[in-house]
Structures are given as C-alpha cells and as structure tokens.
Design an enzyme around this catalytic site. Structure first.
Site, PDB file in Angstrom:
ATOM      1  CB  SER A 189      46.238  31.334  43.394  1.00  0.00           C
ATOM      2  OG  SER A 189      45.763  31.955  42.225  1.00  0.00           O
ATOM      3  CB  THR A 198      30.374  42.902  47.063  1.00  0.00           C
ATOM      4  OG1 THR A 198      29.709  43.978  47.707  1.00  0.00           O
ATOM      5  CG2 THR A 198      29.355  41.916  46.522  1.00  0.00           C
ATOM      6  CB  CYS A 252      57.399  36.583  38.094  1.00  0.00           C
ATOM      7  SG  CYS A 252      56.131  35.500  38.713  1.00  0.00           S
TER       8      CYS A 252
END
Lengths: 401, 315
Positions: free
Chosen positions: A200, A238, A326
């Site tokens: 990431s 895209t 989280c």
C-alpha cells in the site's frame, strides 16, 4: 507544542518529494495513459517508470509482475480470489488468526457463501505462527496460503520465505500481505516461492488510494475488476496516474533510505520501549522480541484501558494508537491480542507506537516524559490497580520481603 | 469532532471526582476486567438525612466509561437515597449530551454501579438489573439469568460446564461461575463445584486495598437465587484454611519459577484476591502475566471457585 506523530503503521505523511512528483500529473500532465497522443504518452511513461521503481524495491524479476491497485485491501482481495481461481481443483485457503481484516473478513465470506474451506493457523503468545500447525494445515487440497509478512498491531514478522517454500511443496500458491513490511525491511522477491504480494502506498510516505499487487510471472490470474485493457487486463479502470507516480517516487525514496534509516529507527524504538518499561510498572511488550518490525512497539499497561491512554496522549500532542487502529472505537479487544492469549488485565491496555524516519530523539524523550504520568493517573482512577505501597495490606503470612 | 464526543472528552479529561472516597459507606460495582470496562461507585451518605453527601468513582475503561462515572457522581450528590435511586440511564446520557454507540454500555454499567451502591447502603440485595430476562449474569457473552434458568430446567443441567456449553455464559472469563452455581442451586439441581463460603453466595466484591483498613462495606451481592440449600455454615476459619492452601500451592510453584531465575511470594489473601510479589527476573518480565495466570488456574482448581491473582508493587 509541536505534535509528535507515532502512528506510522496507520498512515504516513506524504514525503515532500512525492508530492512534488505528483503535482504535474494533476495539472499539465493530466493525460490518460490509454490515449495515443502526447498527453497519453507522458502519463503512460510515468506509470511505466513507477512500475520499475516498485520492481526495484521488491527485487522482482520483471516490471510487469507489478499491478497497480487502489491499495492494500484491493490487492489482498484480488490475490486471494485469483489464487482460488488458479487452482480450480483445490478449495482450501490456509491463513492465520492474526491477519488484517481485509484478509480475515474475505476468508469468512468465502467460507460462508462460496464453499471454501478456511484453515486459520494459530499464533503463540508472542504472535509467532505455530509452524507445526501450519504444516498440518497444508494439504493437496490447499489452493492458496495467505499470511502477512508483518503484523500491523505488534510488528511481529513471520518467516515468510520459509513459509512460502512449505506452501510450494504442498503445491499451493502463496500470497503475503506485506503492507506493513514493504519499506520497513528489505525484500527480495526474485528467487523466493512467493507468488503474490500486497502493498500500500500510504504506509511508505506515498499517497492514499494507491497500492500494488505483485504477481509472479506465470501465475494463473483472474482479474477482480474487469472492463479494460489497463494493467495487462489484470485491473481495469483508468490508472490513478498521480497516485501511481507518487507511489513510484515513494518506493525510490524508501529504497535509497532503507539501509541508513532502518537501524536508526530501530534504536529510537528500542530507546522508547526500554524507557517506558523502566518508568512504568506492569507494562509488557507485545509481539516477538526478536523478529519484529524495527519501527513498531506495542506495549500493554495492566489495569488501564488503551483508548483512555491514547486520548490523553493526544491531548499532549502525541499521536499513538490503541492496539489496533482498525478496531479502535469498538469494544471488542483486538483479535490479534486475543489470538495471542494476552491475559485479561492487559488485553484492553495495549498502545501501539509506530515510528518513521521523521521521528527524532527529542520526540522520544518527550513521550517518555509524558506517558508515565498519564498511566499513573488512569491507574489511580482504576478499580483494578493495587494501591500504592504504603496502603498495601500487612502480609498475612511468612515469607521474606 | 462530533459535539457529543466533545462533551464526553471534556468530562473525561477533567475527570472530576475520580478516585477513592475516604469514609465511603456505600459502594457498588459493575463490569469486569474481561469485558474491558468496570466502575466502582463510592458514596458517603449521611445516615440522619439519608442524603448523599459526597461521591467518587473509580473506572477502568475508555473515555465514555470515565465520563459516565463522573456524570453519575455529579447527579447523585445532594440527593436523598430515594431520589438517587430514581436516576436512570436517560438522565446520565442527558448530562453527556449523548453517547456514541460504544458508550451506551457505559451508561448501563454506571446505572448498575449506582443500584449496587444504594443496595449496599440499605443492606438489601441489589434488585435484578433490568426487568426482562433477569440480571445480566455473564457480562462477556451477555447472558441473562432467565436464559440460564430456562436452559437448566429444559436440559436438566447439573454443572457450570453444562451451562457454559448450552448458553455460552462463563466461556470467556470465570467471573460469573459463582452466579451460575447459584442458579443451578436455585433451580434444584446440585452444583458440581463446592461452595466454600455459603455465607456469601453470588458475586463477590473486590475490596480495594486502600479501603481494607476501613470497616468493610456490606457485601454487595446481586442475589440471583437462594444460597445452596445444603449450605451448612462452615466453621469460621474457612478463609484461613483457604489462605493456608494457597500458600502451599505457591510454595509448590516456586521451585520451577526459581529455576527460571524469578520468584513469587504470597503477600496477602483477602476477598477472593491473592496478592503476590514477583521478584528476580519475573519482575517486569513479559511472561509474568502468564506465570500469574497459571498460578491462578492452579488456585482456582484447588479452591473450586474463582479468585484473582494480583501482583503488588515491588517494595
């Protein structure tokens, strides 16, 4: 007071060089890489350059083994679904009990709705994978193994190369969620048995909303998002050109800095950790004492609750996190801590501090100064904290003091 | 920041009336370590006027829990016992503007601690928590008394382990095992575990060491059912006998702990809490909680009822 940011496992600041590299792709270089005119060419060239930066950072054999995605969760989802599709004669997934929710929740879903058998390998009290249980979980029915390289809460690192070899011997594909590891430890994928790897951008001083999936050449693959020829038909849509350019630049920077910054961050982390343990009684470091990310410490304080500590630190300008970013806000203790068998009085008191190359010794000293009174104050409020020594009850029976 | 969060945070940071109240004569508790939240409310009630003069609370929990505890102390001061008993969850929440979803449980716990404190003042068993389903027996798994009683009758359960298997109650921590025993006894089936202290059935209050020198508050018992029917009061020395047994168990555990370079000794035993001092490498060792956990299990097995093992500050 200058704020101190020690939550780099949650996200990192975009490096100034990264932002600078990205900006033209919002303004002059706004082209779509699929277009055949000059604008498209420029954008396409930039994406290709970013791909080569990622290839270099991961030590991959080929640049087309890198597919850009929207981030870690998409990479994880794509990898696990692709792995299952690649082995149609096998329907088991082997994972661990401490994976990121992106992996665990998907496995739960696959188990409940798609007839996939999931084997979740437990960890020991340091968060280390139970290797014997892992060997037993592997079988000719295993389609895919998905294990994290480094744990986001404790920083504990699994011996991924070795685990991948075992998976290969069982004829299974091997995926690793390396979101926390990439940029913090050296990775060399060529020559390993790792087939798929997720990363990431925003964990390594790149932008949010962009990540990548490494797919070893020759691995059978099935796209999650269809509809275009982008990324060699492996991820339609895209390209997020500014994001990809930013991720590429971040990869370059972190690769150049890894050798120098790693030991420095580790020594600051150790100083922070030792300092807190010296100053605060009944505090325990969670995670593998030996094999851990150099930037992460997760300390549990007995008899206090972590949200309270984090809020009080925040008021002093220090950004930390409860055991799991989280899970914060929810009442359930972190699944990682539960899997590690952390005792109840520690289970709710874990605070994660994660450093970056921007962290300074002065900042660490300030944390060491500010934290003990906060824990003391909360312990004074806590019904579970024994009173100070002068209030201790007289010993009822013998035994030297 | 959401405005309600701002109210809670302010109260959390200020934490007025947090801590131990010297001279408290009514104490009530709710929650546990295992559920991640607990409150102990201490009241000083003037016996002539029956009015709450002062209040303080100790809280283990996050910002919502600490804010709720402070709100309860604020609401209760100056009220008569009767008017204090009328304080409801809604009133607590109103003082905090409103609570985030995870804070709602805190307000329930705050109300429960207040109920328990007022019951301890009156010397009556605390009333059943809230109507439907009876008292919340297992806080970890949110199992109420009625569910357990139904399972016991339906399936003819006879042991705590049976109840845990059928209802999930007691599967996380062991705090409610005694309460389950009480329910087993109340529904006419015999408990598998001996109740060593029939005078104090039900939940046991942990008395803070700082309060130990004061006359002990009346036991806070959320009485779910009558004590074991065959509960013949044992000779007055049962606590002493337990303490001797615990001392022996610790002595037996010491050689292996010493072999690792550490040591453990018994400091005190009171109110189901074993206070030990860790030394050598055990002090500050990351494995210490596990050592204590193992010790606790051994003691719990020998006594047949839950105890807490708490390390005391190093001298």
């Amino acid at each position: 007071v200058q704020p101190i940011y020690l939550d780099n496992n949650a996200t990192t600041r975009v490096a100034p060089e990264v932002l600078e590299a990205m900006l033209p792709f919002f303004t002059e270089q706004f082209g779509n890489p699929s277009s055949i005119h000059e604008f498209g060419d420029r954008a396409g060239g930039a994406v290709a350059a970013a791909r080569r930066s990622l290839q270099a950072l991961l030590g991959a054999d080929h640049d087309h083994e890198i597919v850009f995605t929207s981030g870690g969760s998409e990479s994880d989802t794509t990898a696990i679904r692709a792995g299952l599709a690649a082995k149609p004669d096998r329907n088991e997934v082997v994972t661990s009990t401490v994976e990121h929710p992106a992996v665990l929740a998907l496995c739960d879903w696959l188990e409940r709705h798609e007839g996939v058998k999931v084997r979740r390998v437990p960890v020991d009290r340091h968060g280390r994978l139970e290797i014997d249980a892992y060997r037993e979980a592997l079988s000719p029915r295993t389609a895919l193994v998905s294990l994290m390289w480094a744990n986001n809460e404790t920083g504990t690192m699994f011996p991924i190369e070795g685990l991948a070899e075992l998976a290969k011997q069982a004829g299974a594909l091997f995926h690793t969620d390396a979101v926390q590891a990439v940029g913090k430890v050296a990775i060399e994928l060529a020559g390993t048995a790792i087939d798929l790897l997720s990363l990431s951008g925003h964990k390594l001083h790149g932008p949010k909303g962009v990540g990548a999936l490494y797919i070893r050449r020759g691995t059978r693959f099935r796209a999650l998002i269809r509809g275009g020829q982008q990324e060699r038909r492996r991820r339609a849509g895209t390209e997020n050109v500014p994001g990809i350019v930013g991720l590429g630049r971040a990869a370059e920077l972190v690769r150049a800095d890894l050798v120098e910054a790693g030991p420095r961050i580790r020594s600051l982390r150790d100083r922070l950790e030792r300092g807190l343990l010296e100053r605060i009684a009944d505090a325990v470091v969670m995670g593998d004492p030996l094999d851990r990310l150099p930037n992460t410490t997760n300390i549990a304080f007995a008899s206090v609750e972590s949200e309270a500590i984090v809020l009080m630190l925040s008021r002093q300008g220090i950004a930390a996190s409860t055991g799991s970013a989280c899970a914060s806000g929810s009442l359930e203790p972190s699944h990682v801590m539960q899997a590690m068998g952390v005792p109840p009085n520690m289970l709710h008191g874990a605070v994660r501090l994660s450093l970056s190359h921007e962290t300074t010794a002065d900042e660490i000293d300030r944390v060491l100064e500010v934290t003990p009174p906060i824990v003391d104050r909360l312990r004074e409020m806590s019904p579970f904290w024994p009173a100070p020594a002068e209030h201790q009850p007289v010993p009822a029976m013998g035994g030297s003091a | 920041v959401h405005p309600s969060t701002a109210t809670i945070r302010q109260r959390f940071f200020d934490a007025p009336r947090a801590g131990v109240l010297a001279g408290a004569n009514a104490i009530g508790e709710a929650g546990s370590l295992a559920v991640g939240e607990a409150q102990r409310l201490m009241l000083k009630i003037d016996p002539r006027t029956d009015t709450v003069e002062d209040a303080r609370a100790q809280t283990f929990g996050g910002s919502s829990a600490i804010a709720v505890a402070s709100a309860v102390t604020e609401l209760v001061i100056g009220r008569t016992v009767e008017r204090a008993a009328a304080i409801g969850v809604r009133e607590i929440r109103a003082l905090l503007a409103s609570l985030p979803p995870e804070g709602v449980r805190s307000s329930v716990l705050g109300r429960e601690a207040l109920t328990a404190a007022l019951a301890s003042w009156r010397g009556t068993p605390a009333p059943r928590a809230d109507g439907e389903g009876g008292a919340l027996v297992c806080r970890c798994r949110a199992v109420r008394a009625a569910t357990i009683e139904r399972a016991i009758r339906h399936h003819g359960l006879t042991s705590v382990a049976d109840v845990t298997r059928h209802t999930g109650a007691g599967s996380r921590c062991s705090c409610c095992q005694e309460a389950i025993e009480g329910l087993l006894a109340g529904t006419g089936t015999r408990s598998a575990l001996p109740n060593l202290d029939p005078k104090r059935p039900g939940r046991r209050a942990f008395v803070h060491p700082a309060l130990a020198h004061q006359p002990p508050p009346k036991p806070i018992t959320i009485q779910l059912a009558p004590a074991t029917p065959d509960g013949v009061p044992k000779a007055a020395g049962s606590a002493v006998r337990e303490a001797i047994l615990i001392a022996r168990l610790i002595e037996r555990a010491r050689p292996s702990i010493r072999a690792d370079g550490g040591d453990v000794e018994l400091v005190d035993y009171a109110d189901s809490t074993v206070f030990v001092r860790l030394s050598g490498v055990c002090a500050g060792c990351s494995a210490a909680p596990l050592t204590l956990g193992g010790l606790r299990q051994t003691i719990v097995q020998a006594l047949g009822r839950p105890v807490r093992v708490v390390p005391v500050a190093r001298s």
